[in-house]
Structures are given as C-alpha cells and as structure tokens.
Design a protein around this motif. Structure first.
Motif, PDB file in Angstrom:
ATOM      1  N   MET A  95     -39.278 113.742  53.544  1.00  0.00           N
ATOM      2  CA  MET A  95     -39.230 114.926  54.412  1.00  0.00           C
ATOM      3  C   MET A  95     -38.876 114.495  55.836  1.00  0.00           C
ATOM      4  O   MET A  95     -39.367 113.495  56.331  1.00  0.00           O
ATOM      5  N   GLU A  96     -38.013 115.274  56.457  1.00  0.00           N
ATOM      6  CA  GLU A  96     -37.681 114.949  57.843  1.00  0.00           C
ATOM      7  C   GLU A  96     -38.863 115.293  58.747  1.00  0.00           C
ATOM      8  O   GLU A  96     -39.820 115.920  58.320  1.00  0.00           O
ATOM      9  N   ASN A  97     -38.789 114.854  59.980  1.00  0.00           N
ATOM     10  CA  ASN A  97     -39.903 115.054  60.902  1.00  0.00           C
ATOM     11  C   ASN A  97     -40.196 116.542  61.082  1.00  0.00           C
ATOM     12  O   ASN A  97     -39.297 117.314  61.402  1.00  0.00           O
ATOM     13  N   PRO A  98     -41.459 116.935  60.927  1.00  0.00           N
ATOM     14  CA  PRO A  98     -41.805 118.344  61.039  1.00  0.00           C
ATOM     15  C   PRO A  98     -41.822 118.846  62.486  1.00  0.00           C
ATOM     16  O   PRO A  98     -41.669 120.029  62.737  1.00  0.00           O
ATOM     17  N   ILE A  99     -42.016 117.923  63.446  1.00  0.00           N
ATOM     18  CA  ILE A  99     -42.038 118.310  64.855  1.00  0.00           C
ATOM     19  C   ILE A  99     -41.140 117.369  65.646  1.00  0.00           C
ATOM     20  O   ILE A  99     -40.736 116.326  65.140  1.00  0.00           O
ATOM     21  N   ALA A 107     -57.230 115.477  54.183  1.00  0.00           N
ATOM     22  CA  ALA A 107     -56.577 116.791  54.298  1.00  0.00           C
ATOM     23  C   ALA A 107     -55.324 116.728  55.170  1.00  0.00           C
ATOM     24  O   ALA A 107     -54.675 117.748  55.391  1.00  0.00           O
ATOM     25  N   ASP A 108     -54.995 115.546  55.679  1.00  0.00           N
ATOM     26  CA  ASP A 108     -53.887 115.405  56.625  1.00  0.00           C
ATOM     27  C   ASP A 108     -52.648 114.779  56.016  1.00  0.00           C
ATOM     28  O   ASP A 108     -52.720 114.017  55.060  1.00  0.00           O
ATOM     29  N   GLN A 109     -51.531 115.099  56.645  1.00  0.00           N
ATOM     30  CA  GLN A 109     -50.256 114.449  56.368  1.00  0.00           C
ATOM     31  C   GLN A 109     -49.962 113.600  57.609  1.00  0.00           C
ATOM     32  O   GLN A 109     -50.106 114.083  58.730  1.00  0.00           O
ATOM     33  N   ILE A 143     -50.416 113.205  63.210  1.00  0.00           N
ATOM     34  CA  ILE A 143     -51.301 113.663  62.144  1.00  0.00           C
ATOM     35  C   ILE A 143     -51.302 115.191  62.138  1.00  0.00           C
ATOM     36  O   ILE A 143     -51.540 115.821  63.168  1.00  0.00           O
ATOM     37  N   ILE A 144     -51.017 115.763  60.970  1.00  0.00           N
ATOM     38  CA  ILE A 144     -51.000 117.220  60.835  1.00  0.00           C
ATOM     39  C   ILE A 144     -51.806 117.598  59.599  1.00  0.00           C
ATOM     40  O   ILE A 144     -51.559 117.074  58.511  1.00  0.00           O
ATOM     41  N   ASP A 145     -52.752 118.492  59.775  1.00  0.00           N
ATOM     42  CA  ASP A 145     -53.521 119.025  58.649  1.00  0.00           C
ATOM     43  C   ASP A 145     -52.543 119.742  57.723  1.00  0.00           C
ATOM     44  O   ASP A 145     -51.737 120.553  58.179  1.00  0.00           O
ATOM     45  N   LYS A 146     -52.607 119.424  56.424  1.00  0.00           N
ATOM     46  CA  LYS A 146     -51.668 120.028  55.474  1.00  0.00           C
ATOM     47  C   LYS A 146     -51.716 121.553  55.514  1.00  0.00           C
ATOM     48  O   LYS A 146     -50.715 122.220  55.285  1.00  0.00           O
TER      49      LYS A 146
END
Length: 98
Positions: A1-5, A53-55, A65-68
C-alpha cells in the motif's frame, strides 16, 4: 500500500528534531488519528508506541502509526508544521479540500 498520509519537509525536520532532542526511543513513532468519532472528529497527532490495533508505516524515514479503525478517515491528509505570529505547531489538513 502506498503511503496513506503525506508529511511536508518542514514537518519531517521538526519531527526528527523533536525525537532527537527529547531522546525518544525508536519504538515510538508519530501517531496520526482522530479524537472523537468519524466525520465530526478532530485530527490527533502525537508520539506513541504501536499496538496490535495499529498499522505502522515508514514515510520518508518517519515511523507513522495509525489505528486501523482510523485509517479510512486519515487517508490523504497532509501533516505540516507552521510558524506564525500566534505560535508554531503541527497542522493536519485534508488534501481533497484544497
């Protein structure tokens, strides 16, 4: 997956400086999430350790760190650092609104 942010260069510099200045261990990363629920929530930034619970992502050398459960709400946001007359601090904005 590419960077979410995305993180601006100014924010990256500030994050690295803060981590080093405070001798924060490598187990910590930048948490990006929401406070409150869904669409009415406000963005949350801070330094934290990951849980089950994090990705965890590595974005330009920054551990993010991002909570799924928050992932769909923070996709495509831009983390920036601004210095202004009212002080300085991080800003989080949605790229879609610009």
């Amino acid at each position: 997956m590419e960077n979410p942010i995305q993180i601006t260069d100014k924010a990256k510099l500030e994050i690295v400086t803060t981590l080093e200045a405070n001798k924060i261990p490598d187990t910590y990363g930048l948490r990006v999430g929401l406070r409150g629920g869904g669409c009415s929530g406000t963005f949350l930034l801070g330094f934290d350790t990951a849980s089950d619970a994090d990705q965890v992502y590595k974005i330009d050398g920054i551990k993010v760190i991002i909570d799924k459960r928050h992932l769909m709400y923070v996709l495509g946001v831009l983390v920036d650092y601004e210095e202004g007359m009212n002080g300085s601090g991080y800003t989080v904005s949605s790229l879609e609104k610009k």
